[in-house]
Scaffold this motif. Structure first.
Motif, mmCIF file in Angstrom:
data_model
loop_
_atom_site.group_PDB
_atom_site.id
_atom_site.type_symbol
_atom_site.label_atom_id
_atom_site.label_comp_id
_atom_site.label_asym_id
_atom_site.label_seq_id
_atom_site.Cartn_x
_atom_site.Cartn_y
_atom_site.Cartn_z
ATOM 1 N N THR A 185 6.529 -1.721 6.596
ATOM 2 C CA THR A 185 5.434 -2.550 6.097
ATOM 3 C C THR A 185 5.822 -4.022 6.099
ATOM 4 N N LEU A 227 -2.341 -3.137 10.409
ATOM 5 C CA LEU A 227 -2.688 -2.339 9.228
ATOM 6 C C LEU A 227 -2.836 -0.870 9.597
ATOM 7 N N ARG A 228 -3.342 -0.627 10.822
ATOM 8 C CA ARG A 228 -3.571 0.751 11.202
ATOM 9 C C ARG A 228 -2.274 1.538 11.178
ATOM 10 N N ILE A 272 0.202 0.936 9.193
ATOM 11 C CA ILE A 272 0.508 1.164 7.779
ATOM 12 C C ILE A 272 -0.386 2.269 7.229
ATOM 13 N N VAL A 273 -1.642 2.281 7.684
ATOM 14 C CA VAL A 273 -2.550 3.339 7.259
ATOM 15 C C VAL A 273 -1.980 4.693 7.658
ATOM 16 N N PHE A 314 1.151 5.591 5.425
ATOM 17 C CA PHE A 314 1.010 5.875 4.006
ATOM 18 C C PHE A 314 -0.246 6.659 3.648
ATOM 19 N N MET A 315 -1.294 6.543 4.437
ATOM 20 C CA MET A 315 -2.573 7.013 3.944
ATOM 21 C C MET A 315 -3.109 8.236 4.669
ATOM 22 N N LYS A 328 -0.262 11.255 -7.743
ATOM 23 C CA LYS A 328 0.793 11.294 -6.733
ATOM 24 C C LYS A 328 1.401 9.901 -6.564
ATOM 25 N N PHE A 335 -5.165 -3.230 -1.200
ATOM 26 C CA PHE A 335 -5.242 -2.490 0.057
ATOM 27 C C PHE A 335 -4.594 -1.113 -0.091
ATOM 28 N N PHE A 336 -3.395 -1.093 -0.661
ATOM 29 C CA PHE A 336 -2.711 0.189 -0.821
ATOM 30 C C PHE A 336 -3.392 1.050 -1.879
ATOM 31 N N GLY A 375 -6.382 2.540 -0.356
ATOM 32 C CA GLY A 375 -6.050 3.374 0.796
ATOM 33 C C GLY A 375 -5.311 4.650 0.452
ATOM 34 N N ILE A 376 -4.496 4.628 -0.604
ATOM 35 C CA ILE A 376 -3.692 5.813 -0.903
ATOM 36 C C ILE A 376 -4.363 6.677 -1.964
ATOM 37 N N ARG A 387 -11.621 6.447 2.112
ATOM 38 C CA ARG A 387 -10.813 5.339 1.598
ATOM 39 C C ARG A 387 -10.283 4.438 2.701
ATOM 40 N N ILE A 388 -9.933 5.024 3.855
ATOM 41 C CA ILE A 388 -9.296 4.202 4.887
ATOM 42 C C ILE A 388 -10.297 3.219 5.473
ATOM 43 N N ILE A 442 -9.722 -0.854 4.952
ATOM 44 C CA ILE A 442 -9.570 -1.752 6.101
ATOM 45 C C ILE A 442 -10.705 -2.763 6.129
#
Lengths: 491, 513
Positions: free
Chosen positions: A388, A437-438, A440-441, A444-445, B112, B152-153, B156-157, B163-164, B168
């Motif tokens: 990141t 960002l993608r 990072i997405v 993590f996501m 989590k 952002f996190f 996103g998480i 969420r994504i 974004i």
């Protein structure tokens, strides 16, 4: 012929020898590491130790020699002043990180122990290239650097992508070198000199002939090829993917730095010489190349699903930003400050991000797919955090050094009145934020759907990544040290 | 000024960061204590906020408690924080909404990656304090961007299904605005070099510079440098506010964000936009701001009405509150661009009041979602008898949101409409309908959730009422709702001197340069 002419080394004063010592150390270290690398049982280990020690020693030597007086050798072709010496120091830093990064990666990818020697040879070439303002000497050092890099790119012997990349890079790079040499010859033909300042002087005296413009055009194209700007970028994605990842990182850092510094020197003397007519065409040409690189690189990077290829396209975009910094270089080395700072910070995050990729890549794997990276950041939180940091740095988001670099580069461009190009740059960097960002997405996501990349616990790349990350954060929050360093020497 | 008070602001900015480092270093067997740690951090910040309020001199209109550390002096950039009557209420809002949000919105079950979540909440607070307190333009930008990253996190998480996409969209939207603002910052700092002989990013100095502006015709206005600079800054800020038509990221981000994220987003992050307008865009470029003020007032009014109608048609409770934010933030735009002292003051009050009421409503949504795992208004009904305390809390927040006299909402919206009426009576007439529409959708939501027949879609008979922590959170907000509603002077008098001075200067500079 007397003995002095036969052995020019013997004619050097002790001060000159001192200044050349880093260069000698690097070259000798390269040779020596080739030698010890042949050891059957632990060739890689010995070669690593020798090359690491050589670069480290050269770095210390370089630091202690920074303040001695200017040295010029070989009829002013090789100039070692504080400016070039500080550039050399930065290059040695990259080489040091690259040597560390290679340790562990060499065994995994089956690279020969000669890789360490080649890193050092190319480093010597880079150091020479930024220390000269003589076109022919520049060509020779360019070749010293490039030949080593060609071999390094093709060194993953059991991967056909690597051979393909090596061959592509060699053929196209050879073409660019030929263009450079031919261009230099034409410039020499019309102005009677290889020395940039003399050429600039002669050009100012009388209206240059058309041959000069053709020569300058060829040299410019060759340099644009080396830095990977838009219409001359074709080799870049394949080479980035095919080469072993440590080599990619080193290329992105060292070659780019060197080529840009040499390019800045050429363009500062020849292209942006305002007293000569007709050169505004070159300015406009570079303007369009810069804009096109930003747009093309960033837009194409969006659709990539493999990370090295994505970073390859993003590096084209970074070349565009750097060209923006280049076209505001006018009078002296002061103008190159923001360019140097950007390059230095970019090189750090570049080395770091490729170090991380090499941790997750399997042997001979062409590239890491984004799908394979899904959930990696959750599984390995520290490595995810490092990833990141580097991606934010490349995207130019505060707390990282990339932001400071971008800030300096764009603000110097605004103060030179290049506002439209800066607006293009910031708008395209919004695009770049999306694809960084993608990653990072994914890290993590997203939940992992298929197979997840496995972590290879390699010491070298881990150390290199941690060092780069710490430097990226440190210089992102407290950039004063670097800015002062560059300001002190670039004048 | 003695040294203890001058470092207070830096303590406020960096205390959450220090706690974030502690949280990162917490060993895994202690991780169950992380929530307590977060609560302690927000309470420490609240205490620092009270100390700040005590130490603040309400009779002065200049920057106080300035803390200065050279950072990049070559580029004219320094670490410089200070506080005046405009940032004071916003800092206090942040320091009081944070513990309430932590108490009221923490998920009941396991979360989590809790450590990461805690660190992000703390980093977010540091970023918000930093943005409100920095008086150096570069530092402001620095913190402005940092605020984005935790959010952002967080979305996103820990967010919902989409969420994504939401995170974004949120990030890119904000980045477009802020990068153009960055170019304007380059321009400003570069001009300061010509103006003062050396570059500076000190806001106090930058606001003294004047840029050419020719408002004789629209074409001439668009040839003036002040217009470009103003629009670059204004774009960044109105995206954050958000002003119609740049509001579309907001419903997505709010709906997908975890409750605590929504609370911070509504209560504080949106205020960054209006604060930026008030602190930078309008006072730095007053003529351009005045020239385009009709447009911004119009957009504000459209936002008020459009947001209200959108809220009216939602069945998702969280989306309803999100659109109500669009509507209520429109008042602030109207107030700021009316160039009337009373309206400007009302805008500042409205920032605080909206923070409290929207934060409170998002907490109510969170309470319901924690218990029933739905946000669909049609899934509720008749809950008032089962959860009376929640019904009371919800009623208070609803009244605050519809700006009932005696609640804090009235204190903000009334002066805005009063002031703006003097310049744009027609627009204000339409804006006034927003108050009525606001009452309709807010009461409709209340009715659908709390009143009517008991819902049959869920088993609500064992629904448990607010627990102790949630009650404390709601009481905190209630004190502010009625406290500000009945005794606004007690809460806002320390801002008067600054607002008076600010209003005079801005109005005067906008008319005759």
């Amino acid at each position: 012929m007397n003995i002095m002419q036969m052995f020019p080394l013997a004619s050097l004063t002790s001060e000159q020898l001192m200044c050349l010592l880093p260069l000698f150390t690097i070259s000798a270290g390269g040779l020596f590491s080739l030698l010890v690398g042949t050891n059957k049982s632990n060739g890689h280990g010995y070669a690593f130790i020798v090359s690491f020690a050589a670069v480290l020693y050269a770095l210390i030597e370089g630091c202690s020699n920074l303040f001695v007086s200017d040295i010029s050798l070989l009829q002013n072709t090789l100039v070692l002043n504080p400016f070039t010496r500080s550039l050399n120091l930065m290059i040695m830093c990259f080489a040091l990180i690259a040597v560390v990064l290679t340790y562990g990666q060499d065994k995994k990818e089956g690279l020969l122990a000669e890789i360490y020697g080649l890193i050092l040879f190319s480093c010597a070439g880079m150091m020479l290239m930024v220390s000269t303002s003589h076109l022919l000497f520049m060509f020779i050092s360019l070749e010293i650097m490039s030949l080593a890099i060609y071999v390094m790119v093709a060194m993953r012997r059991s991967s056909r992508f690597s051979s393909e990349a090596g061959l592509k890079y060699f053929i196209l790079g050879g073409l660019a070198s030929a263009l450079f040499l031919y261009g230099s010859a034409l410039i020499f033909g019309s102005t009677g000199s290889f020395e940039l300042s003399t050429i600039a002087h002669n050009v100012q005296m009388g209206q240059p002939s058309i041959i000069f413009y053709i020569g300058l055009g060829l040299v410019t194209v060759a340099m644009l090829f080396k830095v990977g700007a838009f219409p001359f970028h074709g080799w870049l994605p394949d080479v980035y993917q095919g080469a072993a990842t440590n080599v990619t990182g080193y290329m992105g850092a060292g070659v780019k730095f060197t080529a840009f510094m040499a390019f800045a020197k050429i363009s500062q003397h020849l292209v942006f010489n305002e007293s000569v007519e007709g050169l505004h065409w070159f300015h406009s040409f570079l303007w369009f190349v810069a804009a096109a690189s930003m747009i093309y690189g960033n837009v194409v990077a969006i659709s990539q699903t493999e990370i090295k290829r994505m970073l390859a396209y993003s590096t084209i975009a970074h070349t565009g930003y750097l060209l923006l910094g280049l076209i505001v270089v006018r009078t002296g080395v002061e103008d190159t400050r923001s360019l140097i700072i950007y390059l230095f910070f970019y090189a750090l995050s570049n080395l770091g991000v490729f170090a991380l990729i090499s941790l997750f890549e399997d042997k001979n794997q062409k590239d890491l797919n984004l799908e394979q990276m899904a959930g990696l950041g959750i599984k390995h939180p520290i490595l995810g955090a490092l990833f990141t940091i580097f991606l934010f740095s490349m995207a130019g988001i505060p707390l990282t050094s990339g932001f400071i670099g971008k800030y300096g580069l764009f603000s110097s461009a605004v103060s030179r009145g290049e506002v439209p190009l800066v607006v293009i740059a910031v708008l395209t960097s919004v695009v770049s934020v999306y694809y960084y960002l993608r990653v990072i997405v994914y890290l993590f996501m997203k939940e992992s759907t298929g197979e997840m990349a496995t972590l290879h616990r390699l010491k070298g790349p881990t150390v290199a990544a941690v060092i780069s990350a710490l430097a990226t954060l440190q210089f992102g929050v407290f950039p004063k040290a670097v800015i002062h360093f560059v300001k002190m020497f670039a004048r | 000024m003695d040294s203890t008070s001058s470092t207070l602001l830096s303590w406020i900015v960096f205390t959450p960061m220090i706690f974030a480092v502690i949280a990162l270093l917490t060993p895994s067997f202690m991780e169950s204590k992380l929530r307590t740690l977060t609560l302690i951090q927000t309470l420490v910040s609240a205490v620092l906020g009270i100390m700040l309020y005590m130490g603040f001199d309400g009779t002065s209109s200049t920057m106080q408690m300035v803390h200065f550390i050279p950072w990049l002096p070559d580029w004219g950039i320094n670490y410089r924080v200070g506080i005046d009557g405009i940032s004071l209420p916003l800092v206090l809002l942040t320091s009081f909404i944070s513990p309430a949000a932590i108490l009221g919105t923490w998920p009941h079950g396991e979360l989590k990656k809790e450590k990461f979540f805690v660190v992000l909440i703390m980093a977010l607070q540091s970023g918000m304090y930093g943005t409100f307190l920095s008086t150096d333009l570069f530092l402001f930008y620095f913190f402005w961007e940092i605020v984005l990253i935790p959010m952002f996190f967080m979305i996103g998480i820990w967010g919902g299904k989409d969420r994504i996409y939401a995170t974004i969209k949120f990030f890119i939207y904000t980045m477009i605005g802020s990068l153009l603002m960055l170019v304007a910052i380059f321009w400003l700092i570069h001009s300061s070099q010509e103006f003062f002989g050396q570059p500076t990013a000190n806001m106090a100095q930058l606001s003294q510079m004047s840029f050419g502006f020719d408002g004789s015709s629209l074409a001439n206005a668009f040839r003036s440098p002040q217009t470009y600079l103003f629009l670059a800054f204004a774009l960044a800020f109105v995206i954050k506010v958000p002003m119609v038509p740049f509001h579309t990221w907001l419903p997505d981000a709010h709906v997908q964000a975890p409750t605590v994220g929504s609370v911070f987003l509504a209560a504080v992050l949106l205020k960054l936009g209006t604060y930026g307008l008030m602190r930078i865009a309008i006072p730095f470029f007053p003529q351009a701001a005045l020239y385009f003020s009709d447009f911004f007032i119009l957009m504000g009014v459209i936002g008020i009405i459009y947001g209200a109608f959108c809220a009216l048609s939602q069945t998702d409770f969280k989306k309803l509150v999100a659109y109500s934010s669009v509507s209520h933030m429109g008042y602030i735009m109207v107030g700021l661009f009316s160039f009337q002292k009373v309206a400007i003051a009302g805008s500042l009050y409205q920032m605080i009041n909206h923070g409290i009421s929207a934060g409170g409503l998002f907490m109510i949504v969170g309470f319901l979602y924690e218990r029933l795992h739905t946000r669909n208004l049609e899934d509720f009904g008749g809950l008032a008898k089962i959860v009376p305390l929640m019904a009371i809390a919800f009623m208070i927040m609803t009244l605050s949101s519809v700006a009932l006299p005696g609640s804090n909402g009235f204190v903000g919206e009334f002066p805005i409409l009063l002031g703006a009426f003097q310049v744009q009576p027609v627009f204000v007439l339409f804006a006034g309908t927003g108050v009525i529409l606001g009452a309709i959708y807010a009461l409709k939501a209340y009715q659908m959730v709390m009143l009517g027949p008991k819902t049959t879609r869920h088993d609500v008979s064992h629904l448990h009422d607010l627990d102790a922590k949630e009650i404390i959170a709601m009481i905190t907000l209630t004190i502010f709702v009625f406290g500000i509603g009945f005794f606004p002077r007690t809460f806002f008098w320390k801002s008067d001197a600054t607002l008076e001075e600010y209003g005079t200067t801005v109005i005067q500079k906008s008319r005759n340069p």
